[in-house]
Design a protein around this motif. Structure first.
Motif, PDB file in Angstrom:
ATOM      1  N   VAL A  54       0.832  -1.205   0.000  1.00 52.79           N
ATOM      2  CA  VAL A  54       0.000   0.000   0.000  1.00 52.79           C
ATOM      3  C   VAL A  54       0.867   1.256   0.000  1.00 52.79           C
ATOM      4  N   ALA A  55       0.601   2.143  -0.973  1.00 56.52           N
ATOM      5  CA  ALA A  55       1.309   3.429  -1.010  1.00 56.52           C
ATOM      6  C   ALA A  55       0.440   4.502  -0.377  1.00 56.52           C
ATOM      7  N   VAL A  66      -0.875  12.799   9.009  1.00 63.84           N
ATOM      8  CA  VAL A  66      -1.608  12.042  10.029  1.00 63.84           C
ATOM      9  C   VAL A  66      -1.959  10.654   9.491  1.00 63.84           C
ATOM     10  N   LEU A  67      -2.327  10.582   8.196  1.00 63.33           N
ATOM     11  CA  LEU A  67      -2.656   9.284   7.612  1.00 63.33           C
ATOM     12  C   LEU A  67      -1.465   8.326   7.687  1.00 63.33           C
ATOM     13  N   ALA A  68      -0.275   8.823   7.338  1.00 64.90           N
ATOM     14  CA  ALA A  68       0.912   7.966   7.377  1.00 64.90           C
ATOM     15  C   ALA A  68       1.148   7.463   8.803  1.00 64.90           C
ATOM     16  N   MET A 158       5.558   1.552 -10.169  1.00 63.82           N
ATOM     17  CA  MET A 158       7.002   1.412  -9.920  1.00 63.82           C
ATOM     18  C   MET A 158       7.265   0.723  -8.574  1.00 63.82           C
ATOM     19  N   LEU A 159       6.427   1.070  -7.584  1.00 63.11           N
ATOM     20  CA  LEU A 159       6.574   0.449  -6.264  1.00 63.11           C
ATOM     21  C   LEU A 159       5.915  -0.923  -6.226  1.00 63.11           C
ATOM     22  N   ASN A 160       5.225  -1.250  -7.327  1.00 63.10           N
ATOM     23  CA  ASN A 160       4.511  -2.527  -7.410  1.00 63.10           C
ATOM     24  C   ASN A 160       3.472  -2.674  -6.283  1.00 63.10           C
ATOM     25  N   VAL A 161       2.731  -1.589  -6.033  1.00 66.20           N
ATOM     26  CA  VAL A 161       1.718  -1.648  -4.981  1.00 66.20           C
ATOM     27  C   VAL A 161       0.340  -1.964  -5.572  1.00 66.20           C
ATOM     28  N   ASP A 162      -0.558  -2.468  -4.715  1.00 62.47           N
ATOM     29  CA  ASP A 162      -1.912  -2.815  -5.131  1.00 62.47           C
ATOM     30  C   ASP A 162      -2.881  -1.669  -4.888  1.00 62.47           C
ATOM     31  N   HIS A 163      -2.463  -0.728  -4.060  1.00 62.12           N
ATOM     32  CA  HIS A 163      -3.431   0.156  -3.454  1.00 62.12           C
ATOM     33  C   HIS A 163      -2.761   1.495  -3.120  1.00 62.12           C
ATOM     34  N   ILE A 164      -3.477   2.592  -3.398  1.00 62.08           N
ATOM     35  CA  ILE A 164      -3.008   3.909  -2.953  1.00 62.08           C
ATOM     36  C   ILE A 164      -4.020   4.444  -1.950  1.00 62.08           C
ATOM     37  N   VAL A 165      -3.566   4.869  -0.789  1.00 62.83           N
ATOM     38  CA  VAL A 165      -4.488   5.535   0.141  1.00 62.83           C
ATOM     39  C   VAL A 165      -4.160   7.027   0.175  1.00 62.83           C
TER      40      VAL A 165
END
Lengths: 332, 94
Positions: A54-55, A66-68, A158-165
């Motif tokens: 997750v990015a 705050v989310l991070a 590029m980060l090979n993530v499934d999801h961006i929050v």
């Protein structure tokens, strides 16, 4: 005035009145309810599964900072099993983004999360400074919005993530509901309250702060002493949103539940299902998923490069208009 | 209260400090008789008009000695010597 004790633990002094409930609560109970509500939002919507990459879209501003912090905390506390990354986009705005990226770099160390920064310059060969130099301040947000969306997607792959929050909060979503109503943008009205969307590609985007009030995010950052950056973008006096925002804040002052009420109204509208999207193809210029010969970013870039930026913008608005007409016709 | 002067610490955050030469923390003294309330809708001097219009701007959070001013009666709160007032804008981008 005598100190009031916390409505939850009845021990410590209350330090905050919750806008959502009117409850008066202490600092420790505030941290717990704030984090638990976000956790409940995440689990009720089944946003993640163990092993997801997750990015976190990180701008250095209050919401994403705050989310991070909260994503990291909850991932550790509840064993989500997520691999978290910070993903930042450098639009190339001197005096704004360069400063806020310094905050993100500090967050990288503070939260021990890997950070990827992707710039418009490396992706598109243009910075927002140069775009504004060429086309002026009017319309530049169109470029920035299209470019950022694609940049986040590219960074995510590029980060090979499934999801961006992202850090969109309840106030942001209520504003967007109001704006879509005022603009008559019914298609977006249907989509803007969704907690999770999946666009033209396969990467999901979601908003864990969908039900979190801005006031509580800012108070959380204040009491946790989180390091964030706050300045308005120097190119975007987003006037329309500004009016919606001022209106919403006035409503909230009169009735704090107005924000959640507007989100619920947005959710309750029955918007006719969108017609099937045009067949997907790839952009002939950059290979990005597109429904036209050129993707939106490349259409804008072509205009810029030919020195007739207006063309890109007009074409973009024309495409939007066509799409909107198709949807309207299909619905009636 | 018999003090002639109130010593206050005012802290700006969330982007408001940009209006004050980027300095977050300010120690100020004010006459205790004229302005014993944080917000007094009936006073008419220019300075207090500013405070009045400021206090009405929603979206700016106020803390009095690290407590949400909504728990302190908001504008009815009577300032004491040594109080710390924190003003944080929520209006800047996230």
């Amino acid at each position: 005035m005598p100190a009031r004790s916390c409505a939850l633990c009845n021990k410590a002094n209350a330090i905050l009145k919750r806008p959502k409930t009117g409850q008066q609560i202490c600092k420790q109970c505030f941290f717990i309810v704030f984090e638990t509500e976000v956790h409940n939002t995440i689990t009720n919507a089944n946003l993640f599964k163990p092993g997801d990459r997750v990015a976190i879209g990180a701008s250095g501003g209050k919401d994403s900072t705050v989310l991070a912090y909260v994503m990291k905390t909850l991932n550790d506390r509840y064993n989500y099993g997520l691999q978290l990354y910070l993903l930042s986009i450098d639009e190339g705005i001197t005096g704004y983004r360069d400063d806020s990226l310094e905050t993100v770099k500090r967050n990288q160390t503070q939260y021990d999360l890997p950070l990827k920064i992707l710039s418009y310059d490396e992706l598109y060969g243009w910075t927002m400074d140069r775009i504004v130099e060429q086309i002026g301040k009017k319309n530049n947000c169109t470029f920035c919005g299209v470019f950022r969306r694609q940049a986040l997607d590219r960074g995510a792959s590029m980060l090979n993530v499934d999801h961006i929050v992202t850090g969109h909060n309840a106030d942001d979503i209520a504003e967007t509901v109001l704006m879509n109503i005022m603009r008559g943008d019914i298609a977006r009205l249907g989509r803007c309250t969704l907690i999770c969307t999946q666009g033209e590609d396969t990467i999901k985007r979601s908003k864990p702060f969908k039900y979190t009030y801005e006031k509580e995010i800012v108070m959380y950052a204040y009491f946790k002493k989180l390091d964030y950056f706050s300045t308005e973008c120097i190119y975007s006096p987003d006037a329309y949103r500004g009016h919606a925002r001022a209106f919403l804040k006035d409503l909230e002052a009169a009735r704090p539940s107005a924000i959640i009420d507007i989100i619920h109204s947005g959710e309750a509208f029955e918007v006719a299902e969108e017609i099937k999207l045009k067949d997907q193809r790839t952009c002939t210029r950059c290979g990005y998923i597109s429904s036209n010969e050129l993707c939106k970013a490349c259409a804008l870039l072509e205009g810029l490069e030919r020195g007739i930026a207006g063309m890109g913008v007009n074409q973009y608005h024309l495409d939007n208009l066509k799409q909107y007409r198709r949807e309207s016709i299909a619905q009636h | 209260m018999s003090l002639d002067q109130l010593n206050l610490k005012i802290v700006f955050g969330g982007g408001l400090e940009l209006l004050f030469s980027n300095q977050r923390s300010h120690n100020i003294s004010i006459p205790s008789r004229v302005n014993s309330k944080l917000y007094n809708g009936e006073t008419t001097t220019t300075e207090e008009q500013n405070i009045k219009s400021f206090s009405r701007r929603p979206g700016i959070l106020v803390l009095i000695n690290d407590t949400d001013w909504e728990l302190e009666g908001e504008g009815d709160y009577v300032l004491n010597d040594g109080d710390e007032i924190v003003l944080i804008s929520t209006l800047h981008g996230g």
